[in-house]
Design a protein around this motif. Structure first.
Motif, PDB file in Angstrom:
ATOM      1  N   UNK A 152       0.753  -1.140   0.209  1.00 45.49           N
ATOM      2  CA  UNK A 152       0.042   0.006  -0.121  1.00 45.49           C
ATOM      3  C   UNK A 152       0.930   1.019  -0.001  1.00 45.49           C
ATOM      4  N   UNK A 153       0.520   2.174  -0.512  1.00 42.75           N
ATOM      5  CA  UNK A 153       1.242   3.472  -0.661  1.00 42.75           C
ATOM      6  C   UNK A 153       1.700   3.992   0.634  1.00 42.75           C
ATOM      7  N   UNK A 154       2.902   4.396   0.837  1.00 48.20           N
ATOM      8  CA  UNK A 154       3.318   5.097   2.332  1.00 48.20           C
ATOM      9  C   UNK A 154       4.553   5.438   2.113  1.00 48.20           C
ATOM     10  N   UNK A 155       5.091   6.568   2.420  1.00 49.77           N
ATOM     11  CA  UNK A 155       6.318   7.189   2.462  1.00 49.77           C
ATOM     12  C   UNK A 155       7.167   7.158   0.936  1.00 49.77           C
ATOM     13  N   UNK A 156       8.220   6.648   1.080  1.00 46.65           N
ATOM     14  CA  UNK A 156       8.910   6.549  -0.146  1.00 46.65           C
ATOM     15  C   UNK A 156       8.010   5.665  -1.287  1.00 46.65           C
ATOM     16  N   UNK A 181       0.485   0.370  -5.022  1.00 51.36           N
ATOM     17  CA  UNK A 181      -0.908   0.777  -5.589  1.00 51.36           C
ATOM     18  C   UNK A 181      -0.832   2.260  -5.400  1.00 51.36           C
ATOM     19  N   UNK A 182      -1.431   2.654  -6.648  1.00 50.25           N
ATOM     20  CA  UNK A 182      -1.795   4.081  -7.079  1.00 50.25           C
ATOM     21  C   UNK A 182      -3.240   4.405  -6.531  1.00 50.25           C
ATOM     22  N   UNK A 183      -3.468   5.030  -5.249  1.00 56.03           N
ATOM     23  CA  UNK A 183      -4.614   5.181  -4.727  1.00 56.03           C
ATOM     24  C   UNK A 183      -5.242   6.163  -5.473  1.00 56.03           C
ATOM     25  N   UNK A 184      -6.710   6.024  -5.641  1.00 55.69           N
ATOM     26  CA  UNK A 184      -7.702   6.979  -6.249  1.00 55.69           C
ATOM     27  C   UNK A 184      -7.589   8.226  -5.516  1.00 55.69           C
TER      28      UNK A 184
END
Ligand SMILES: C=C1C[C@]23C[C@@]1(O)CC[C@H]2[C@@]12CCC[C@@](C)(C(=O)O1)[C@H]2[C@@H]3C(=O)O
Ligand SMILES: O=C(O)CCC(=O)C(=O)O
Ligand SMILES: [Fe+2]
Length: 360
Positions: A44-48, A256-259
């Protein structure tokens, strides 16, 4: 991933119905169960591990776009000026299209050798398993499709929204390309076709509508298999359910590229990778599916005018290294992609030895 010859693909099509009712199944059938989906972890997206977000209205948009194209090959844009109600109307017309009964959608099925129409993603022919998605490709006017799907009095709204969206995207894609070129230190004199394209705003494009029904076993199916886009750039609208993932290296992982509400995703395509002599990165991406939520996306895939030969720009080619790729037109490149899929880019690579041999 397994790849199949045309002959075995024809057999596959005979063994598995070409279109099946996703909503009616409780488990993923063998025809749609993919063996190697977990080759790399999903994060999941986070930090770098967060895809860059660039506000186009900010004064440092050019270096930010450049950095994102070099380091990620993908970024999200805000401050793009696309009205949110247009995005809502696009989503609702896309939903309306895919909600039609299958027999109705098949009236606008893509016929062999054609780009446009309803059906499996064109890359399906490279895999022995089917993807958990349906697609609708619109090249040119939406009218020819709409009149196969709806009565004339019911097709107007779909056509109006698609036409309006294409107009707005044409302008945005031109602006994004200009920012990408500026970030490479290029002016319109460096690329003979870029000036006229900016004046007329005329980058040819294809609009790909994607539908990913909810899937009872999301870990066993894939919405859209990993690929790079054969474009200069692709502007992607995604509905509020996440699904887009991009591959990051060292260690390899799917991020993941979150919406983000109101944001649009921009993918660097293979032709920008060629034009920048490999400085920009065409990102490998895929779409995963969700257990309970139906996801939609719309990809505005744009390339240069058909006659233009895209090649590494002289200014970006170091004196001792030579261009890394042979020149191709967009139609030629699409032909290579249809034949070689993810090996298309490598097929036009010029090796150092080849370059040295040529220049001696
Ligand atoms: C212009 C095109 C790019 C595309 C193939 C196509 O002829 C029309 C659809 C595009 C699309 C959308 C989904 C993913 C993709 C890989 C595919 O199978 O069809 C892309 C193709 C591409 O970018 O190569
Ligand atoms: O649905 C998505 O997020 C990805 C779509 C895509 O990659 C494409 O249409 O080329
Ligand atoms: Fe894509």
């Amino acid at each position: 991933m397994p790849s199949v010859s045309d002959e075995s693909f024809r057999n596959l099509r005979l063994r598995h119905p070409r279109h099946f009712e996703f909503e009616s199944v409780r488990e993923v059938p063998d025809s749609h169960a993919w063996p190697d989906l977990h080759d790399h972890p999903s994060v999941e997206p986070s930090g770098p591990d967060s895809v860059p977000v660039v506000d186009l209205a900010s004064p440092d948009a050019v270096p930010r776009v450049g950095r994102a194209c070099e380091e990620w090959g993908v970024f999200q844009v805000t401050g793009h000026g696309v009205p949110s109600d247009l995005l809502d109307r696009l989503e609702s017309q896309t939903r309306r299209l895919f909600s039609l009964p299958t027999h109705q959608k098949l009236k606008a099925a893509r016929s062999p050798g054609n780009i446009s129409g309803y059906g499996l993603a064109p890359i399906s022919s490279f895999f022995s398993k089917l993807m958990w998605s349906e697609g609708f490709t619109i090249a040119g006017s939406p009218l020819e499709h709409a009149r196969k799907l709806w009565r004339p009095e019911d097709s107007g709204e779909f056509c109006d929204v698609i036409e309006e969206y294409k107009e707005v995207m044409k302008e945005l894609a031109g602006r994004l390309l200009h920012l990408m070129l500026l970030s490479l230190g290029l002016t319109e004199e460096d690329i003979s076709w870029a000036g006229p394209v900016r004046e007329t705003g005329d980058l040819p494009a294809v609009l790909q509508l994607n539908s990913y029904p909810a899937c009872p076993e999301p870990d066993r199916a894939i919405g859209l298999a990993a690929h790079t886009d054969s474009s200069l750039l692709t502007v992607l609208y995604q509905s509020s359910t996440s699904g887009l993932q991009v591959l990051r290296p060292d260690p390899a992982r799917w991020v993941t590229v979150p919406p983000l509400p109101g944001a649009l995703v921009v993918n660097v395509g293979d032709l920008s990778h060629i034009l920048s002599n490999g400085q920009f990165w065409s990102v490998l991406h895929r779409a995963v599916v969700n257990r309970t939520r139906h996801r939609l996306s719309a990809a505005y895939i744009c390339g240069p005018p058909a006659h233009v030969k895209v090649s590494p720009v002289d200014k970006l080619v170091g004196p001792s290294e030579g261009p890394a790729y042979r020149a191709v037109t967009w139609p030629e490149y699409l032909g290579l992609k249809r034949k070689l899929f993810n090996k298309a880019l490598a097929s036009i690579k010029i090796s150092k030895e080849e370059w040295e041999g040529r220049s001696n």
